[in-house]
Write an enzyme that holds these catalytic residues in place. Structure first.
Site, PDB file in Angstrom:
ATOM      1  N   LYS A  33       0.847  -1.213   0.000  1.00 58.08           N
ATOM      2  CA  LYS A  33       0.000   0.000   0.000  1.00 58.08           C
ATOM      3  C   LYS A  33       0.876   1.254   0.000  1.00 58.08           C
ATOM      4  O   LYS A  33       0.656   2.175  -0.775  1.00 58.08           O
ATOM      5  CB  LYS A  33      -0.941  -0.016   1.207  1.00 58.08           C
ATOM      6  CG  LYS A  33      -2.029  -1.070   1.091  1.00 58.08           C
ATOM      7  CD  LYS A  33      -2.852  -1.255   2.357  1.00 58.08           C
ATOM      8  CE  LYS A  33      -3.826  -2.422   2.167  1.00 58.08           C
ATOM      9  NZ  LYS A  33      -4.596  -2.737   3.381  1.00 58.08           N
ATOM     10  N   GLN A  62      -4.567  -0.892   9.500  1.00 53.61           N
ATOM     11  CA  GLN A  62      -4.531  -2.281   9.029  1.00 53.61           C
ATOM     12  C   GLN A  62      -5.180  -3.211  10.058  1.00 53.61           C
ATOM     13  O   GLN A  62      -4.891  -3.133  11.249  1.00 53.61           O
ATOM     14  CB  GLN A  62      -3.077  -2.706   8.767  1.00 53.61           C
ATOM     15  CG  GLN A  62      -2.926  -4.056   8.101  1.00 53.61           C
ATOM     16  CD  GLN A  62      -3.401  -4.109   6.654  1.00 53.61           C
ATOM     17  OE1 GLN A  62      -3.613  -3.065   6.032  1.00 53.61           O
ATOM     18  NE2 GLN A  62      -3.592  -5.290   6.138  1.00 53.61           N
ATOM     19  N   ASP A 117     -11.083   3.183   3.817  1.00 52.81           N
ATOM     20  CA  ASP A 117     -11.480   1.767   3.862  1.00 52.81           C
ATOM     21  C   ASP A 117     -12.983   1.625   3.691  1.00 52.81           C
ATOM     22  O   ASP A 117     -13.489   0.546   3.399  1.00 52.81           O
ATOM     23  CB  ASP A 117     -11.147   1.211   5.257  1.00 52.81           C
ATOM     24  CG  ASP A 117      -9.887   0.353   5.264  1.00 52.81           C
ATOM     25  OD1 ASP A 117      -9.184   0.356   6.283  1.00 52.81           O
ATOM     26  OD2 ASP A 117      -9.622  -0.341   4.258  1.00 52.81           O
TER      27      ASP A 117
HETATM   28  N1  LIG Z   1      -7.944  -1.835   7.208  1.00 51.05           N
HETATM   29  C1  LIG Z   1      -7.754  -2.856   6.332  1.00 51.05           C
HETATM   30  N2  LIG Z   1      -8.067  -2.669   5.033  1.00 51.05           N
HETATM   31  C2  LIG Z   1      -7.886  -3.693   4.116  1.00 51.05           C
HETATM   32  O1  LIG Z   1      -8.205  -3.532   2.916  1.00 51.05           O
HETATM   33  C3  LIG Z   1      -7.341  -4.924   4.568  1.00 51.05           C
HETATM   34  C4  LIG Z   1      -7.059  -5.073   5.927  1.00 51.05           C
HETATM   35  N3  LIG Z   1      -7.246  -4.037   6.789  1.00 51.05           N
HETATM   36  N4  LIG Z   1      -6.591  -6.255   6.403  1.00 51.05           N
HETATM   37  C5  LIG Z   1      -6.332  -7.373   5.526  1.00 51.05           C
HETATM   38  C6  LIG Z   1      -7.127  -7.327   4.252  1.00 51.05           C
HETATM   39  C7  LIG Z   1      -6.505  -8.162   3.173  1.00 51.05           C
HETATM   40  N5  LIG Z   1      -6.164  -7.195   2.144  1.00 51.05           N
HETATM   41  C8  LIG Z   1      -5.428  -7.520   0.997  1.00 51.05           C
HETATM   42  C9  LIG Z   1      -4.759  -6.539   0.281  1.00 51.05           C
HETATM   43  C10 LIG Z   1      -3.982  -6.869  -0.833  1.00 51.05           C
HETATM   44  C11 LIG Z   1      -3.863  -8.200  -1.218  1.00 51.05           C
HETATM   45  C12 LIG Z   1      -2.999  -8.556  -2.383  1.00 51.05           C
HETATM   46  O2  LIG Z   1      -2.350  -7.697  -2.972  1.00 51.05           O
HETATM   47  N6  LIG Z   1      -2.917  -9.876  -2.719  1.00 51.05           N
HETATM   48  C13 LIG Z   1      -2.081 -10.334  -3.826  1.00 51.05           C
HETATM   49  C14 LIG Z   1      -1.017 -11.322  -3.311  1.00 51.05           C
HETATM   50  C15 LIG Z   1      -0.143 -10.678  -2.266  1.00 51.05           C
HETATM   51  C16 LIG Z   1       0.743 -11.763  -1.648  1.00 51.05           C
HETATM   52  O3  LIG Z   1       1.658 -12.182  -2.377  1.00 51.05           O
HETATM   53  O4  LIG Z   1       0.407 -12.205  -0.524  1.00 51.05           O
HETATM   54  C17 LIG Z   1      -2.947 -11.100  -4.833  1.00 51.05           C
HETATM   55  O5  LIG Z   1      -4.018 -11.584  -4.388  1.00 51.05           O
HETATM   56  O6  LIG Z   1      -2.569 -11.167  -6.013  1.00 51.05           O
HETATM   57  C18 LIG Z   1      -4.526  -9.187  -0.504  1.00 51.05           C
HETATM   58  C19 LIG Z   1      -5.322  -8.839   0.603  1.00 51.05           C
HETATM   59  C20 LIG Z   1      -6.548  -5.948   2.519  1.00 51.05           C
HETATM   60  N7  LIG Z   1      -7.075  -5.958   3.706  1.00 51.05           N
END
Ligand SMILES: Nc1nc(=O)c2c([nH]1)NC[C@@H]1CN(c3ccc(C(=O)N[C@@H](CCC(=O)O)C(=O)O)cc3)C=[N+]21
Ligand SMILES: NC(=O)C1=CN([C@@H]2O[C@H](COP(=O)(O)OP(=O)(O)OC[C@H]3O[C@@H](n4cnc5c(N)ncnc54)[C@H](OP(=O)(O)O)[C@@H]3O)[C@@H](O)[C@H]2O)C=CC1
Length: 299
Positions: free
Chosen positions: A53, A97, A120
């Site tokens: 991020k 987060q 968010d």
């Molecule tokens: N306040 C808050 N806001 C959120 O938006 C929030 C949070 N807390 N806590 C956790 C979850 C989870 N989340 C993700 C963000 C990016 C990927 C992402 O980029 N995933 C990549 C893979 C990344 C890797 O390699 O692990 C993909 O799916 O291609 C996944 C999950 C946002 N979250």
């Protein structure tokens, strides 16, 4: 064979548009959009997400601030930092987060974020605006917003007459996802752990969204031929084929089976995940446009 919905490239397109609109905003004399990301504790997955991020915010040309705080941080101390960020005119977006350490009341922390900086979309004000269709000034949670963009790429913006099934009813994915699908004229069913015969229900879906957190729970024979399948799940499972103790990411959908029947399907990784990051940038940009008294850009 289903069309692969390439979330990674759609996300790159959103980030490119955010970058261009950031330059336009500054040419209008407004200040650089500012995003503050707060992480408490050392959860490894959270560290990965927070790093991407902050990195993407810098790539967008934002003023990017990261508060990396110790797990022992008290709720009061965290609330004080949020108060400072709320008052900081250089910050348009604040993200704390999740999950937070158990001794901190996450609900209280989320509600302490100024609604106009709640990128968010978890604050009651923004949840209420989404629930009542006040989308001009609402911040929509990033994962459902990103999932909708992917659905639009496949099906267009007007989903009239389509049946949507959302599996999962969390406040950060399932419920806002259902609201967005309803606003796009879908007939929406929300399933959860108490739903009877989930497979039969899933088979009625023209649009199937899985946001459960159970690896490959949704099987190929749960998918209606030609359906659009959006896999929000992110599950780390053992990958012995990669060597001792190795792991890999899979979604909530058994991808290989589902891809045989679906019309289009998102991969994990490379689908919804990158969209979540991109939509966080879009929300921060929108906040900066609204703060400058300008109409927020569409995506
Ligand atoms: N306040 C808050 N806001 C959120 O938006 C929030 C949070 N807390 N806590 C956790 C979850 C989870 N989340 C993700 C963000 C990016 C990927 C992402 O980029 N995933 C990549 C893979 C990344 C890797 O390699 O692990 C993909 O799916 O291609 C996944 C999950 C946002 N979250
Ligand atoms: N790609 C991304 O950017 C993001 C991905 N995620 C991922 O999405 C998934 C869901 O996350 P989140 O929304 O926070 O989920 P939660 O863990 O908060 O909720 C899970 C939901 O799934 C339902 N559920 C659990 N078991 C079943 C079952 N057997 N049948 C039907 N429904 C079931 C639960 O039902 P009930 O309500 O009855 O308990 C609940 O509504 C996770 O894998 C998470 O990692 C999350 C956020 C962002």
């Amino acid at each position: 064979m289903a069309e692969l919905i390439d979330g990674k490239s759609v996300a790159e397109g959103v980030v490119r548009r955010v970058k261009a609109l950031t330059i336009e905003l500054m040419e209008k004399g407004a200040q650089k959009p500012g995003l503050a990301v707060v992480i408490v504790g050392e959860d490894p997955a959270s560290q990965v997400y927070v790093a991407s991020k902050s990195r993407t915010a810098k790539e967008c040309g934002f003023h990017s601030v990261q508060h990396t705080l110790p797990a022992e941080m008290s709720e009061q101390e965290l609330l004080a930092i949020i108060g400072e960020l709320n008052a900081d005119p250089g910050i348009n977006g604040i993200l704390v987060q999740l999950p937070l350490p158990g001794h901190i009341d996450a609900g209280k922390v989320i509600q302490a974020i100024a609604p106009q900086k709640d990128v968010d979309g978890f604050h009651f004000i923004n949840v209420g605006k989404l629930g009542t269709g006040e989308l001009e000034t609402a911040f929509v949670p990033c994962t459902p917003a990103g999932s909708m963009l992917l659905i639009e790429r496949v099906r267009g913006k007007d989903l009239s007459g389509l049946n949507a099934v959302v599996v999962g009813r969390s406040n950060i994915v399932g419920k806002p996802m259902a609201n967005l699908l309803l606003a796009a004229n879908c007939t929406v069913t929300v399933a959860h752990s108490r739903t009877k015969d989930l497979a039969a229900l899933a088979r009625t879906a023209d649009i199937l969204v899985a946001a459960v957190g159970r690896p490959e729970m949704v099987r190929g024979d749960w998918v209606k031929p030609g359906a659009t399948v959006i896999d929000v799940g992110i599950n780390r499972i053992a990958a012995p084929e990669k060597g001792e103790g190795k792991t890999r990411l899979v979604g909530d959908v058994a991808y290989a089976e589902a891809a045989k029947t679906a019309g289009a399907i998102t991969p994990v990784p490379g689908g919804v995940g990158p969209m979540t990051i991109a939509m966080l940038m879009a929300n921060t940009l929108a906040s900066a446009y609204l703060a400058a008294g300008l109409k927020r850009p569409s995506f």
